[in-house]
Scaffold this active site. Structure first.
Site, PDB file in Angstrom:
ATOM      1  CD  GLU A 265      -1.518  30.197  -6.136  1.00 59.48           C
ATOM      2  OE1 GLU A 265      -2.255  31.128  -6.531  1.00 59.48           O
ATOM      3  OE2 GLU A 265      -0.584  30.359  -5.336  1.00 59.48           O
ATOM      4  CB  VAL A 266      -8.641  30.152  -6.066  1.00 55.56           C
ATOM      5  CG1 VAL A 266     -10.089  30.064  -6.552  1.00 55.56           C
ATOM      6  CG2 VAL A 266      -8.521  29.557  -4.666  1.00 55.56           C
TER       7      VAL A 266
ATOM      8  CG  ASP B  17      -9.612  30.574   8.444  1.00 54.67           C
ATOM      9  OD1 ASP B  17      -9.385  31.400   9.366  1.00 54.67           O
ATOM     10  OD2 ASP B  17      -9.100  30.667   7.319  1.00 54.67           O
TER      11      ASP B  17
END
Length: 207
Positions: free
Chosen positions: A24-25, A133
């Site tokens: 989570e950010v 990515d």
């Protein structure tokens, strides 16, 4: 999930900002320097696995050395009450993915973005880091220019050999040899085949 007001060392959580490749950010305030930062809380799969954690720490140190105007800066790494976290530069803007939903990017703007991200990739590769990515969702457009972010799947490339396990996605447990990681639409052929990625894999995704 952390609640508003939670403190991780000198960092006070203000709101949830989203989710990245490793957890989570959150938007937070650095109470010492009175600045806004982004806090990424590591998922339990990384934090609870000694081998992954050791490799993550090594790679975090390498990422912190990427001092470049077009790379999201890693400020700090911390741990408190069983919560492991990264402290990063807070970026105010929109992702290239969000920008593309509004229509085609004008050629001159597109070239500017491409040049900046190519320069950022060159810097990472010179530090022996492979992003793995690269996609519009991992490029933030800010007033000061484009920023390459989320090295959650990055790998160190040492002495011509890619070392270790890099991280996790939200849907993939552990990553290693033979495991397909990344984002399907932008993955190089070797990534799709579960083979080891190298610098050329990033160049393919960039293209």
């Amino acid at each position: 999930m952390l609640t508003v007001g939670t403190k991780l060392g000198p960092y006070e959580i203000e709101s949830q900002a989203g989710a990245g490749g490793m957890g989570e950010v959150y938007k937070a305030k650095d109470t010492r320097l009175d600045r806004t930062v982004a806090i990424k809380v590591l998922s339990v799969q990384i934090a609870g696995n000694p081998d992954l954690r050791q490799r993550f720490d090594r790679e975090a140190k390498a990422i912190s050395s990427l001092n470049h105007p077009n790379i999201c800066t890693l400020h700090d790494v911390g741990s408190q009450d069983g919560v492991d976290f990264l402290v990063m530069e807070y970026l105010d803007g929109e992702t290239l993915a969000a920008r593309l939903t509004k229509g085609p990017v004008p050629p001159q703007e597109l070239l500017t973005i491409a040049i900046q991200i190519a320069d950022a990739l060159d810097k990472a590769h010179r530090q022996n880091l492979i992003h793995r990515d690269l996609k519009p969702g991992n490029i933030m457009l800010t007033k000061s220019g484009s920023k390459l972010m989320d090295f959650g799947l990055a790998k160190l490339h040492e002495a011509g050999i890619i070392q270790g396990i890099s991280g996790i996605t939200r849907t993939t447990p552990l990553t290693g040899a033979g495991t397909i990681i990344g984002t399907l639409q932008y993955m190089s052929p070797e990534q799709l085949e579960g083979k080891e990625a190298d610098f050329r894999s990033d160049i393919f995704s960039f293209g």
